[in-house]
Write an enzyme that holds these catalytic residues in place. Structure first.
Site, PDB file in Angstrom:
ATOM      1  N   CYS A   9      23.454 -10.190 -14.332  1.00 39.60           N
ATOM      2  CA  CYS A   9      22.850 -11.524 -14.438  1.00 39.60           C
ATOM      3  C   CYS A   9      23.689 -12.463 -15.286  1.00 39.60           C
ATOM      4  O   CYS A   9      23.467 -13.675 -15.273  1.00 39.60           O
ATOM      5  CB  CYS A   9      21.450 -11.420 -15.015  1.00 39.60           C
ATOM      6  SG  CYS A   9      20.417 -10.283 -14.095  1.00 39.60           S
ATOM      7  N   CYS A  67       7.457 -12.435 -13.037  1.00 38.99           N
ATOM      8  CA  CYS A  67       8.743 -11.974 -12.507  1.00 38.99           C
ATOM      9  C   CYS A  67       9.465 -13.140 -11.849  1.00 38.99           C
ATOM     10  O   CYS A  67       8.847 -13.959 -11.165  1.00 38.99           O
ATOM     11  CB  CYS A  67       8.522 -10.885 -11.450  1.00 38.99           C
ATOM     12  SG  CYS A  67       7.543  -9.476 -12.021  1.00 38.99           S
ATOM     13  N   HIS A 110      16.352 -17.405  -9.786  1.00 32.74           N
ATOM     14  CA  HIS A 110      17.376 -16.560 -10.392  1.00 32.74           C
ATOM     15  C   HIS A 110      18.342 -16.012  -9.345  1.00 32.74           C
ATOM     16  O   HIS A 110      18.349 -14.826  -9.051  1.00 32.74           O
ATOM     17  CB  HIS A 110      16.690 -15.426 -11.165  1.00 32.74           C
ATOM     18  CG  HIS A 110      17.624 -14.544 -11.929  1.00 32.74           C
ATOM     19  ND1 HIS A 110      18.866 -14.957 -12.372  1.00 32.74           N
ATOM     20  CD2 HIS A 110      17.504 -13.252 -12.330  1.00 32.74           C
ATOM     21  CE1 HIS A 110      19.458 -13.949 -13.006  1.00 32.74           C
ATOM     22  NE2 HIS A 110      18.662 -12.917 -12.984  1.00 32.74           N
TER      23      HIS A 110
END
Ligand code: ZN
Lengths: 126, 379
Positions: free
Chosen positions: B81, B199, B322
């Site tokens: 990430c 999430c 994301h």
């Protein structure tokens, strides 16, 4: 989904003469770090390691129930991080506990072998 | 501080973030690069660092040749990430040392066409093979925090409520809305105790930054300090949950590089909140709040817009989305806009100093594959 190929990266396990399941790992000759894997060096300090067995008993450090689809694993399934006595922290399935609530943190657990798919398994003992 | 060796963020840009399966990485990347070039007032670059995790081999040259960027050094980096911010710190170092004059850092990812749901755990990794999906990994931390009383379910949910509310003012965000704590807790359970609204979603996007030697112009946004680390073993001896220590260690490095005493010196922060527990652990690891008070800070508004330490005014990963490789550079873009006072209703008034933190994991035994912390400053 493709089937996993190549060497199995999960901890190796074997049954002792007393009938206990133990993880066949390594212990660092320099810093005594227990490692659940047959890696060539200590991940903590890089020193030489020697074969060591860990388990069967340990304590649940944390746990969860996975409720989403993951290839090779049918949800819901119960997972726990178990700190083996004088050994490493290992990730294990807790079969039979996957209905509603995660495995209680702090409970004692014992290695009971691997699943048909080769996943490490524990049962709660107290 | 002299301008010599100081690096400016001359331009930033992003695509829209969201599920965009009908688009491709070429067009997503072009959206981000075109905006960054326009912002920088020049299309000239001498080298490119590209961060991505799941894009196919050759993706950097493939997307860049479609916009006429060829024949210069192009390097692809992967750090989970933190891939986008890894590209950023490497681009920064290239400019700071004079290796290159103008450098483009580009992050990109198309998750919606790669996965039907959550990221498929890596089968060559022991815990990935055992079924430890990313939500489950964070759930282990959240469950441990609940067990020790370091957080309550309501405090976990408060992070989601806050970041979705912030994203209402971010037109590029994937999701936004005014949820209640009860709604967050009542959403579908993913991995106990983390529910769906705790999430990050499956996202596609790209983000970019152009780095140049600082000119010393008033209002210029410069890199005051940056640091990157990979994790050390996380095990039965670790005093903290997974990921805490690599964030704390990297923060210490970045603050030293920036000659700052504390992360709380920052007026605004963008941090890695892939899951609600992640933001709570991170605010504690940064030293923004005392140990065990990250949940209380989120629930009490300390880390909300208008609070003492605004965290994730963009909506964070939870709401902006994301797309792994793009995330770090989207964080850099948000802080750059904040320091220029261009964020409209989500603006942190008078922000002069901003901090970006990104961390990623997935390698068993390690306390994270990598963490990057960057401090930006408006001159
Ligand atoms: Zn050692």
């Amino acid at each position: 989904m493709s089937s996993p190929t190549g060497a199995d990266p999960r901890p190796a396990i074997r049954r002792t003469a007393e009938g206990d399941w133990v993880v066949v790992g390594r212990r660092c000759r320099a810093c005594a770090e227990p490692v659940a894997y047959a890696w060539p060096r200590c991940p903590s300090c890089g020193s030489a390691v020697e074969p060591a067995h860990f388990g069967p008993r340990g304590t649940v450090w944390s746990s969860t129930v996975v409720r989403i689809a993951v290839p090779g694993h049918a949800p819901p399934y119960s997972l726990a991080y178990v700190d083996l006595d004088d050994g490493p922290r290992v990730l294990a399935h807790v079969p039979g506990r996957n209905a509603d609530e995660p495995t209680p943190i702090g409970s004692t657990a014992r290695l009971i072998g691997v699943s048909d798919d080769g996943d490490l398994q524990v049962e709660v003992t107290g | 501080m002299t301008a010599r060796g100081t690096v400016a963020v001359a331009g930033v840009g992003t695509s829209h973030f969201g599920r965009q399966p009908d688009r491709d990485l070429l067009t997503l990347a072009y959206d981000a690069v075109r905006e960054a070039f326009s912002d920088a007032g020049s299309e000239r670059v001498d080298a490119v660092w590209v961060g991505t995790v799941f894009a196919p081999a050759g993706v950097a040259q493939r997307v860049l040749r479609a916009m006429g960027i060829t024949g210069i050094p192009i390097v692809t980096v992967e750090n989970a990430c933190a891939s986008g911010t890894t590209a950023f710190v490497e681009a920064h170092e290239a400019v700071r040392t004079g290796r290159h004059g103008r450098v483009l850092a580009l992050g990109l990812e198309q998750m919606s066409t790669a996965f039907s749901g959550a990221i498929t755990p890596e089968t060559t990794d022991p815990e990935g093979r055992t079924g430890l999906a990313m939500p489950a990994m964070y759930a282990m931390s959240a469950a441990r925090y609940l067990h020790t009383g370091a957080v309550t379910p309501e405090q976990l949910a408060a992070v989601s409520v806050k970041n979705h509310a912030h994203a209402v003012h971010n037109p590029r965000a994937q999701y936004s809305g005014h949820h209640t704590v009860e709604q967050v807790l009542a959403s579908r359970m993913i991995a106990d105790p983390l529910t769906l609204l705790q999430c990050c979603p499956t996202s596609d996007g790209a983000a970019a930054a152009v780095l140049t030697p600082a000119t010393g112009a008033a209002g210029e946004v410069v890199v005051r300090g940056a640091a990157l680390r990979s994790g050390t073993p996380w095990n039965h001896r670790s005093p903290h949950v997974w990921g805490h220590d690599v964030v704390a260690d990297t923060t210490r490095d970045a603050l030293a590089a920036a000659d700052l005493d504390a992360a709380s010196d920052a007026d605004v922060l963008e941090v890695h909140d892939a899951f609600t527990i992640g933001e709570i652990v991170t605010t504690e690891a940064l030293g923004l709040v005392p140990p065990g008070e990250g949940g209380k800070a989120a629930a009490g508004g300390v880390t909300a817009l208008g609070g003492a330490h605004p965290v994730n005014p963009s909506g964070g990963l939870l709401s902006r989305g994301h797309p792994l490789g793009a995330t770090g550079l989207a964080q850099i873009a948000e802080i750059t806009w904040q320091l220029r006072g261009r964020c409209g209703a989500r603006q942190v008034e008078g922000a002069r100093l901003g901090l970006v933190e990104t961390m990623g994991g997935g390698v068993s035994v390690l306390d994270g594959n990598a963490c990057v912390v960057t401090v930006l400053e408006s001159r």
